[in-house]
Design a protein around this motif. Structure first.
Motif, PDB file in Angstrom:
ATOM      1  N   GLY A   3       0.792  -1.213   0.000  1.00 28.99           N
ATOM      2  CA  GLY A   3       0.000   0.000   0.000  1.00 28.99           C
ATOM      3  C   GLY A   3       0.829   1.269   0.000  1.00 28.99           C
ATOM      4  N   GLY A   4       2.158   1.165  -0.059  1.00 31.95           N
ATOM      5  CA  GLY A   4       3.018   2.333  -0.053  1.00 31.95           C
ATOM      6  C   GLY A   4       3.029   3.016  -1.399  1.00 31.95           C
ATOM      7  N   ILE A   5       3.744   4.127  -1.443  1.00 29.09           N
ATOM      8  CA  ILE A   5       3.856   4.866  -2.696  1.00 29.09           C
ATOM      9  C   ILE A   5       5.325   5.027  -3.015  1.00 29.09           C
ATOM     10  N   TYR A   6       5.688   4.761  -4.262  1.00 22.91           N
ATOM     11  CA  TYR A   6       7.063   4.862  -4.704  1.00 22.91           C
ATOM     12  C   TYR A   6       7.228   6.102  -5.547  1.00 22.91           C
ATOM     13  N   THR A   7       8.290   6.858  -5.282  1.00 24.40           N
ATOM     14  CA  THR A   7       8.643   7.951  -6.165  1.00 24.40           C
ATOM     15  C   THR A   7       9.938   7.571  -6.841  1.00 24.40           C
ATOM     16  N   GLY A   8      10.181   8.134  -7.989  1.00 25.91           N
ATOM     17  CA  GLY A   8      11.478   7.898  -8.573  1.00 25.91           C
ATOM     18  C   GLY A   8      11.478   7.419  -9.994  1.00 25.91           C
ATOM     19  N   ILE A   9      10.588   7.897 -10.807  1.00 25.06           N
ATOM     20  CA  ILE A   9      10.669   7.568 -12.221  1.00 25.06           C
ATOM     21  C   ILE A   9      11.451   8.687 -12.909  1.00 25.06           C
ATOM     22  N   GLY A  10      12.040   9.545 -12.149  1.00 28.84           N
ATOM     23  CA  GLY A  10      12.869  10.579 -12.737  1.00 28.84           C
ATOM     24  C   GLY A  10      12.233  11.950 -12.617  1.00 28.84           C
ATOM     25  N   ASN A  11      10.914  12.003 -12.654  1.00 25.74           N
ATOM     26  CA  ASN A  11      10.249  13.297 -12.585  1.00 25.74           C
ATOM     27  C   ASN A  11       9.404  13.421 -11.335  1.00 25.74           C
ATOM     28  N   GLY A  12       9.659  12.583 -10.315  1.00 26.65           N
ATOM     29  CA  GLY A  12       8.921  12.662  -9.068  1.00 26.65           C
ATOM     30  C   GLY A  12       7.575  11.978  -9.113  1.00 26.65           C
ATOM     31  N   THR A  13       7.288  11.235 -10.155  1.00 23.81           N
ATOM     32  CA  THR A  13       6.024  10.535 -10.286  1.00 23.81           C
ATOM     33  C   THR A  13       5.908   9.475  -9.212  1.00 23.81           C
ATOM     34  N   GLN A  14       4.710   9.323  -8.663  1.00 19.82           N
ATOM     35  CA  GLN A  14       4.492   8.345  -7.608  1.00 19.82           C
ATOM     36  C   GLN A  14       3.725   7.153  -8.153  1.00 19.82           C
ATOM     37  N   LEU A  15       4.164   5.946  -7.759  1.00 18.73           N
ATOM     38  CA  LEU A  15       3.493   4.717  -8.173  1.00 18.73           C
ATOM     39  C   LEU A  15       3.070   3.947  -6.936  1.00 18.73           C
ATOM     40  N   ASP A  16       1.847   3.476  -6.935  1.00 22.80           N
ATOM     41  CA  ASP A  16       1.351   2.642  -5.854  1.00 22.80           C
ATOM     42  C   ASP A  16       2.077   1.309  -5.878  1.00 22.80           C
ATOM     43  N   SER A  17       2.271   0.702  -4.719  1.00 22.24           N
ATOM     44  CA  SER A  17       3.003  -0.568  -4.662  1.00 22.24           C
ATOM     45  C   SER A  17       2.281  -1.673  -5.420  1.00 22.24           C
ATOM     46  N   LYS A  18       0.951  -1.594  -5.541  1.00 23.54           N
ATOM     47  CA  LYS A  18       0.217  -2.604  -6.315  1.00 23.54           C
ATOM     48  C   LYS A  18       0.595  -2.528  -7.788  1.00 23.54           C
ATOM     49  N   VAL A  19       0.810  -1.322  -8.283  1.00 29.61           N
ATOM     50  CA  VAL A  19       1.229  -1.141  -9.669  1.00 29.61           C
ATOM     51  C   VAL A  19       2.618  -1.750  -9.854  1.00 29.61           C
ATOM     52  N   VAL A  20       3.514  -1.477  -8.913  1.00 28.00           N
ATOM     53  CA  VAL A  20       4.868  -2.021  -8.984  1.00 28.00           C
ATOM     54  C   VAL A  20       4.822  -3.544  -8.937  1.00 28.00           C
ATOM     55  N   GLN A  21       3.989  -4.107  -8.066  1.00 23.88           N
ATOM     56  CA  GLN A  21       3.864  -5.562  -7.968  1.00 23.88           C
ATOM     57  C   GLN A  21       3.350  -6.159  -9.274  1.00 23.88           C
ATOM     58  N   THR A  22       2.408  -5.474  -9.919  1.00 23.49           N
ATOM     59  CA  THR A  22       1.883  -5.937 -11.204  1.00 23.49           C
ATOM     60  C   THR A  22       2.993  -5.959 -12.252  1.00 23.49           C
ATOM     61  N   PHE A  23       3.811  -4.897 -12.287  1.00 30.06           N
ATOM     62  CA  PHE A  23       4.929  -4.848 -13.223  1.00 30.06           C
ATOM     63  C   PHE A  23       5.907  -5.983 -12.943  1.00 30.06           C
ATOM     64  N   GLN A  24       6.236  -6.172 -11.679  1.00 30.53           N
ATOM     65  CA  GLN A  24       7.186  -7.230 -11.323  1.00 30.53           C
ATOM     66  C   GLN A  24       6.660  -8.596 -11.735  1.00 30.53           C
ATOM     67  N   LYS A  25       5.370  -8.841 -11.496  1.00 34.94           N
ATOM     68  CA  LYS A  25       4.765 -10.126 -11.870  1.00 34.94           C
ATOM     69  C   LYS A  25       4.860 -10.337 -13.376  1.00 34.94           C
ATOM     70  N   SER A  26       4.572  -9.300 -14.144  1.00 35.35           N
ATOM     71  CA  SER A  26       4.640  -9.413 -15.607  1.00 35.35           C
ATOM     72  C   SER A  26       6.061  -9.676 -16.073  1.00 35.35           C
ATOM     73  N   SER A  81       2.834  -2.003 -21.218  1.00 38.70           N
ATOM     74  CA  SER A  81       2.875  -0.650 -21.770  1.00 38.70           C
ATOM     75  C   SER A  81       1.585   0.106 -21.490  1.00 38.70           C
ATOM     76  N   SER A  82       0.447  -0.543 -21.737  1.00 37.96           N
ATOM     77  CA  SER A  82      -0.821   0.155 -21.510  1.00 37.96           C
ATOM     78  C   SER A  82      -1.069   0.367 -20.021  1.00 37.96           C
ATOM     79  N   ASN A  83      -0.683  -0.602 -19.175  1.00 39.54           N
ATOM     80  CA  ASN A  83      -0.830  -0.420 -17.730  1.00 39.54           C
ATOM     81  C   ASN A  83       0.049   0.721 -17.233  1.00 39.54           C
ATOM     82  N   PHE A  84       1.265   0.796 -17.760  1.00 42.14           N
ATOM     83  CA  PHE A  84       2.165   1.868 -17.368  1.00 42.14           C
ATOM     84  C   PHE A  84       1.599   3.223 -17.782  1.00 42.14           C
ATOM     85  N   SER A  85       1.075   3.300 -19.006  1.00 45.59           N
ATOM     86  CA  SER A  85       0.487   4.550 -19.483  1.00 45.59           C
ATOM     87  C   SER A  85      -0.682   4.975 -18.601  1.00 45.59           C
ATOM     88  N   ARG A  86      -1.551   3.990 -18.266  1.00 44.38           N
ATOM     89  CA  ARG A  86      -2.693   4.312 -17.408  1.00 44.38           C
ATOM     90  C   ARG A  86      -2.246   4.771 -16.023  1.00 44.38           C
TER      91      ARG A  86
END
Length: 114
Positions: A3-26, A81-86
């Motif tokens: 449930g945490g939030i990650y920053t660090g895509i270079g422009n300070g964008t924040q990603l929810d840990s669920k999004v990161v987990q989805t990317f890792q799984k893929s 790609s589409s999940n990342f864009s969303r």
């Protein structure tokens, strides 16, 4: 991390840990398929070099399996790609409406009229 939030895509964008987990799984799925493809290619090469009719006919099925695996990898990358864009769109919408920091406090951005 849950449930945490990650920053660090270079422009300070924040990603929810669920999004990161989805990317890792893929990415794990893609790596598993690529590892399987390496084994298939090795077997195809061995069968080809053996020139044994049964092995050569087996290659037809192995090549089909390899092609299907490649399609699966392409589909997984397209989904990524589409999940990342969303997620980036949702993140940028969140920035304009105020974002939630990892400590749970809102960080409102004021818009100056002008």
């Amino acid at each position: 991390m849950e449930g945490g939030i990650y920053t660090g895509i270079g422009n300070g964008t924040q990603l929810d840990s669920k999004v990161v987990q989805t990317f890792q799984k893929s990415f794990v799925q893609v790596q598993d398929i690529l590892d399987q493809n390496r084994l298939l290619i090795n077997e195809i090469n061995q069968n080809h070099e053996s020139k044994i009719p049964d092995n050569l006919s087996r290659n037809v099925g192995l090549i089909r399996e390899l092609n299907n695996n490649i399609r699966r990898v392409v589909d997984l990358y397209a989904d990524l790609s589409s999940n990342f864009s969303r997620s980036m769109e949702a993140s940028s919408e969140g920035e304009s409406a105020g974002t939630l920091k990892s400590d749970g406090k809102s960080s409102e951005k004021r818009i100056r009229s002008g």
